[in-house]
Design a protein around this motif. Structure first.
Motif, short mmCIF file in Angstrom:
data_model
loop_
_atom_site.label_atom_id
_atom_site.label_comp_id
_atom_site.label_asym_id
_atom_site.label_seq_id
_atom_site.Cartn_x
_atom_site.Cartn_y
_atom_site.Cartn_z
N LEU A 10 5.00 -6.87 5.88
CA LEU A 10 3.93 -6.56 4.93
C LEU A 10 3.68 -5.07 4.70
O LEU A 10 3.57 -4.64 3.55
CB LEU A 10 2.65 -7.28 5.34
CG LEU A 10 1.74 -7.73 4.21
CD1 LEU A 10 2.49 -8.50 3.15
CD2 LEU A 10 0.59 -8.54 4.75
N PRO A 11 3.60 -4.23 5.75
CA PRO A 11 3.38 -2.80 5.47
C PRO A 11 4.48 -2.19 4.60
O PRO A 11 4.20 -1.46 3.66
CB PRO A 11 3.36 -2.15 6.86
CG PRO A 11 3.00 -3.25 7.79
CD PRO A 11 3.58 -4.50 7.19
N ALA A 13 6.45 -3.83 2.52
CA ALA A 13 6.37 -4.42 1.19
C ALA A 13 5.25 -3.82 0.36
O ALA A 13 5.42 -3.53 -0.82
CB ALA A 13 6.20 -5.94 1.30
N LEU A 14 4.09 -3.63 0.97
CA LEU A 14 2.95 -3.07 0.24
C LEU A 14 3.22 -1.65 -0.22
O LEU A 14 2.96 -1.29 -1.36
CB LEU A 14 1.68 -3.14 1.09
CG LEU A 14 1.14 -4.55 1.33
CD1 LEU A 14 -0.02 -4.52 2.32
CD2 LEU A 14 0.72 -5.21 0.03
N VAL A 15 3.76 -0.83 0.70
CA VAL A 15 4.05 0.56 0.33
C VAL A 15 5.13 0.61 -0.74
O VAL A 15 5.01 1.34 -1.73
CB VAL A 15 4.46 1.39 1.58
CG1 VAL A 15 5.02 2.74 1.17
CG2 VAL A 15 3.27 1.57 2.51
N ASN A 17 6.06 -1.70 -2.95
CA ASN A 17 5.63 -2.26 -4.24
C ASN A 17 4.55 -1.45 -4.92
O ASN A 17 4.51 -1.37 -6.15
CB ASN A 17 5.13 -3.70 -4.05
CG ASN A 17 6.26 -4.68 -3.99
OD1 ASN A 17 6.92 -4.94 -4.99
ND2 ASN A 17 6.51 -5.22 -2.82
N PHE A 18 3.64 -0.85 -4.16
CA PHE A 18 2.47 -0.22 -4.77
C PHE A 18 2.60 1.29 -4.95
O PHE A 18 1.70 1.90 -5.50
CB PHE A 18 1.21 -0.57 -3.98
CG PHE A 18 0.74 -1.99 -4.24
CD1 PHE A 18 -0.15 -2.26 -5.25
CD2 PHE A 18 1.23 -3.04 -3.48
CE1 PHE A 18 -0.56 -3.56 -5.52
CE2 PHE A 18 0.83 -4.34 -3.73
CZ PHE A 18 -0.06 -4.61 -4.75
N THR A 19 3.71 1.89 -4.49
CA THR A 19 3.91 3.31 -4.74
C THR A 19 4.49 3.51 -6.14
O THR A 19 5.05 2.58 -6.73
CB THR A 19 4.87 3.94 -3.70
OG1 THR A 19 6.07 3.17 -3.66
CG2 THR A 19 4.24 4.00 -2.34
N LEU A 153 4.42 -10.46 -5.17
CA LEU A 153 3.93 -9.15 -4.73
C LEU A 153 4.29 -8.06 -5.73
O LEU A 153 3.47 -7.19 -6.05
CB LEU A 153 4.49 -8.83 -3.35
CG LEU A 153 3.79 -7.77 -2.54
CD1 LEU A 153 2.30 -8.04 -2.39
CD2 LEU A 153 4.44 -7.67 -1.16
N ALA A 157 1.66 -5.79 -7.96
CA ALA A 157 1.69 -4.32 -7.97
C ALA A 157 1.68 -3.79 -9.40
O ALA A 157 0.90 -2.89 -9.73
CB ALA A 157 2.92 -3.81 -7.22
N THR A 160 -1.69 -4.38 -10.92
CA THR A 160 -2.69 -3.48 -10.33
C THR A 160 -2.63 -2.11 -11.00
O THR A 160 -3.66 -1.53 -11.36
CB THR A 160 -2.49 -3.35 -8.81
OG1 THR A 160 -2.65 -4.63 -8.21
CG2 THR A 160 -3.46 -2.36 -8.20
#
Length: 196
Positions: A10-11, A13-15, A17-19, A153, A157, A160
């Motif tokens: 998850l960390p 994937a989040l970084v 996808n959301f960068t 995900l 992103a 968002t």
């Protein structure tokens, strides 16, 4: 799939996808320039293309893993190197001084096609599957479910960034050094976890 695997993934994937990347910047600029309603086609193109790339990555990873188990063990290190490169790239990146306004409203195809030249998306799919799924299982069903999760995900992103529009861009521009440092440190931890 165990909860610990998801917590490791998850960390990263989040970084990832959301960068900022081609998808997120296209979504942001489209929504900022034309509004959410007029940007729905390009957002649909981004999400559809992203999902296609994730499925292609899943098929390729399954095919390569059936040919050789050596591929899987080496991809773990390739994944860690990629994470280190991505962490460094995020750490040193600066916001663009000028934001280009698109000359015409982006279409479904412009969002879809950008996926097939987006190396970040391709590497994300390959590294995610080989590093976070294959060490535990090579089940085609699990890979399929993982691909669906990655696609959701990725879509979240892009949406968002589109919803955030210029507000999120302003925040990133004003505080980019702190935000980039935190994201780079999260990626460094993911690379460390991957190797050890």
């Amino acid at each position: 799939m165990q909860l610990s695997i998801i917590l490791e993934y998850l960390p990263y994937a989040l970084v990832t996808n959301f960068t900022p990347g081609p998808n997120n910047i296209l979504a942001l600029n489209s929504a900022k320039s034309y509004g959410l309603k007029k940007s729905r086609n390009v957002l649909l193109g981004i999400c559809t293309g992203f999902t296609c790339i994730m499925f292609l990555c899943g098929i390729l990873c399954i095919s390569l893993s059936q040919i050789s188990d050596v591929y899987q063990s080496r991809m773990k290190y390739v994944g860690a190197v990629y994470l280190l490169w991505l962490a460094w790239h995020i750490f040193i990146s600066k916001p663009d001084a000028k934001s280009e306004v698109m000359s015409k409203k982006p279409s479904f195809m412009s969002g879809f096609i950008v996926q097939f030249v987006n190396v970040k998306v391709m590497l994300y799919g390959m590294v995610s599957i080989t590093s976070f799924v294959f060490p535990y299982t090579k089940s085609k069903l699990i890979v399929f479910l993982f691909v669906i999760g990655m696609s959701i995900l990725g879509a979240l992103a892009a949406l968002t960034w589109a919803f955030a529009g210029s507000i999120f861009q302003k925040f990133l521009n004003n505080h980019y050094r702190i935000v980039n440092t935190v994201m780079a440190l999260i990626l460094l931890k993911s690379a460390f976890d991957l190797i050890f």
